[in-house]
Design a protein around this motif. Structure first.
Motif, PDB file in Angstrom:
ATOM      1  N   TYR A 113       0.833  -1.206   0.000  1.00 33.71           N
ATOM      2  CA  TYR A 113       0.000   0.000   0.000  1.00 33.71           C
ATOM      3  C   TYR A 113       0.868   1.257   0.000  1.00 33.71           C
ATOM      4  CZ  TYR A 113      -3.046   3.607   2.030  1.00 33.71           C
ATOM      5  OH  TYR A 113      -3.721   4.774   2.289  1.00 33.71           O
ATOM      6  N   TYR A 114       1.865   1.283   0.867  1.00 34.61           N
ATOM      7  CA  TYR A 114       2.752   2.450   0.925  1.00 34.61           C
ATOM      8  C   TYR A 114       3.599   2.585  -0.342  1.00 34.61           C
ATOM      9  CZ  TYR A 114       1.733   4.100   5.602  1.00 34.61           C
ATOM     10  OH  TYR A 114       1.115   4.646   6.696  1.00 34.61           O
ATOM     11  N   GLU A 115       3.973   1.473  -0.950  1.00 30.94           N
ATOM     12  CA  GLU A 115       4.693   1.551  -2.230  1.00 30.94           C
ATOM     13  C   GLU A 115       3.809   2.197  -3.295  1.00 30.94           C
ATOM     14  OE1 GLU A 115       6.073  -2.360  -3.246  1.00 30.94           O
ATOM     15  OE2 GLU A 115       7.528  -2.386  -1.606  1.00 30.94           O
ATOM     16  N   LEU A 117       1.426   4.405  -2.707  1.00 35.05           N
ATOM     17  CA  LEU A 117       1.390   5.832  -2.394  1.00 35.05           C
ATOM     18  C   LEU A 117       2.685   6.522  -2.833  1.00 35.05           C
ATOM     19  CD1 LEU A 117      -0.235   5.864   1.177  1.00 35.05           C
ATOM     20  CD2 LEU A 117      -1.317   6.442  -1.000  1.00 35.05           C
ATOM     21  N   ASP A 118       3.824   5.831  -2.650  1.00 29.30           N
ATOM     22  CA  ASP A 118       5.112   6.391  -3.079  1.00 29.30           C
ATOM     23  C   ASP A 118       5.173   6.582  -4.595  1.00 29.30           C
ATOM     24  OD1 ASP A 118       6.066   6.526  -0.492  1.00 29.30           O
ATOM     25  OD2 ASP A 118       7.152   4.621  -0.604  1.00 29.30           O
ATOM     26  N   LYS A 119       4.433   5.748  -5.336  1.00 27.18           N
ATOM     27  CA  LYS A 119       4.388   5.887  -6.800  1.00 27.18           C
ATOM     28  C   LYS A 119       3.468   7.018  -7.233  1.00 27.18           C
ATOM     29  CE  LYS A 119       3.785   1.236  -7.417  1.00 27.18           C
ATOM     30  NZ  LYS A 119       3.346   0.061  -8.159  1.00 27.18           N
ATOM     31  N   GLY A 120       2.787   7.645  -6.276  1.00 25.31           N
ATOM     32  CA  GLY A 120       1.913   8.756  -6.594  1.00 25.31           C
ATOM     33  C   GLY A 120       0.447   8.382  -6.743  1.00 25.31           C
ATOM     34  N   LYS A 123      -5.197   7.256  -2.520  1.00 26.53           N
ATOM     35  CA  LYS A 123      -5.418   6.268  -1.465  1.00 26.53           C
ATOM     36  C   LYS A 123      -6.175   5.032  -1.952  1.00 26.53           C
ATOM     37  CE  LYS A 123      -8.255   7.324   1.804  1.00 26.53           C
ATOM     38  NZ  LYS A 123      -8.916   7.847   3.009  1.00 26.53           N
ATOM     39  N   ALA A 126      -4.129   3.080  -4.383  1.00 28.22           N
ATOM     40  CA  ALA A 126      -3.055   2.372  -3.680  1.00 28.22           C
ATOM     41  C   ALA A 126      -3.582   1.126  -2.987  1.00 28.22           C
ATOM     42  CB  ALA A 126      -2.382   3.300  -2.678  1.00 28.22           C
ATOM     43  N   HIS A 193       0.138  10.479   4.436  1.00 28.89           N
ATOM     44  CA  HIS A 193       1.168   9.606   3.865  1.00 28.89           C
ATOM     45  C   HIS A 193       2.504   9.915   4.521  1.00 28.89           C
ATOM     46  CE1 HIS A 193       3.577   7.294   1.251  1.00 28.89           C
ATOM     47  NE2 HIS A 193       4.002   8.311   0.496  1.00 28.89           N
ATOM     48  N   ARG A 194       3.160   8.877   5.008  1.00 28.11           N
ATOM     49  CA  ARG A 194       4.478   9.069   5.594  1.00 28.11           C
ATOM     50  C   ARG A 194       5.511   9.046   4.488  1.00 28.11           C
ATOM     51  NH1 ARG A 194       7.980   4.466   5.904  1.00 28.11           N
ATOM     52  NH2 ARG A 194       6.686   3.048   4.783  1.00 28.11           N
ATOM     53  N   LYS A 195       6.491   9.890   4.574  1.00 30.71           N
ATOM     54  CA  LYS A 195       7.579   9.927   3.568  1.00 30.71           C
ATOM     55  C   LYS A 195       8.829   9.340   4.171  1.00 30.71           C
ATOM     56  CE  LYS A 195       5.598  12.267   0.210  1.00 30.71           C
ATOM     57  NZ  LYS A 195       5.528  11.965  -1.141  1.00 30.71           N
TER      58      LYS A 195
END
Length: 195
Positions: A113-115, A117-120, A123, A126, A193-195
């Motif tokens: 899920y976080y990957e 979000l990292d791809k843009g 929610k 993702a 979203h955490r970075k």
């Protein structure tokens, strides 16, 4: 237990009586196992919550594996007890094993899920992306774990068979809950979203 009440009553009359044999040890073990699980499962959940919180840095995300673990352990143990089983030396490990399996599935899904979000991805996108990328690896993990526990049926020892059957059931249930429950919960959480 009625026997323990009778023995306690007799022991108050300056006569010492002891209870022994397999029924007494089975009863004592079940009582002590339940007490230990009531003590240690919450501690295990707290430790896992702390570790997941440390990695994901989000309180609500850290709650998701805990909720799934609790649901899986309660549901599996409820089925276990409804089928007339009692805890014994072997089956007492069922809860911690299910907790470990749940954590692995949940963390794998949430990382996907976080990957996303990292791809843009947004929610919801993702969540879908995580489900698409996680359901096969999580399924094969669950399937091999399921097969390992079902292999306990080859044992001539009944408690081993019972442990294998119910743990295998709980493993597949954990997979289903992970794939169906996590995306729904993630879709309702705040979009931080955490970075």
């Amino acid at each position: 237990l009625d026997v323990e009440r009778v023995v306690t009553t007799i022991n108050k009359r300056d006569y010492v009586m002891h209870v022994g044999g397999p029924p007494a040890t089975d009863s004592a073990f079940e009582r002590l196992s339940r007490k230990d699980q009531q003590t240690f499962l919450p501690v295990i959940h707290l430790v896992i919550f702390g570790i997941v919180l440390l990695f994901f840095r989000n309180f609500f995300i850290a709650l998701i594996p805990i909720l799934i673990q609790i649901l899986i352990v309660i549901f599996t143990m409820a089925v276990y007890f409804l089928m007339g089983n009692t805890l014994n030396v072997v089956t007492a490990v069922m809860g911690p094993v299910l907790v470990a399996v749940c954590v692995a599935d949940c963390v794998h899904f949430m990382l996907a899920y976080y990957e996303g979000l990292d791809k843009g991805l947004l929610k919801l996108a993702a969540c879908v992306d995580a489900a698409v990328h996680s359901y096969v690896p999580c399924f094969f993990t669950a399937l091999t774990t399921f097969a390992g526990f079902i292999a306990f049926n080859a044992s001539p020892i009944v408690p081993n068979k019972v442990l294998g059957q119910y743990t295998a059931f709980g493993v597949m249930l954990a997979y289903v809950f992970t794939i169906l429950f996590i995306p729904v919960v993630l879709s309702f959480l705040p979009d931080k979203h955490r970075k």
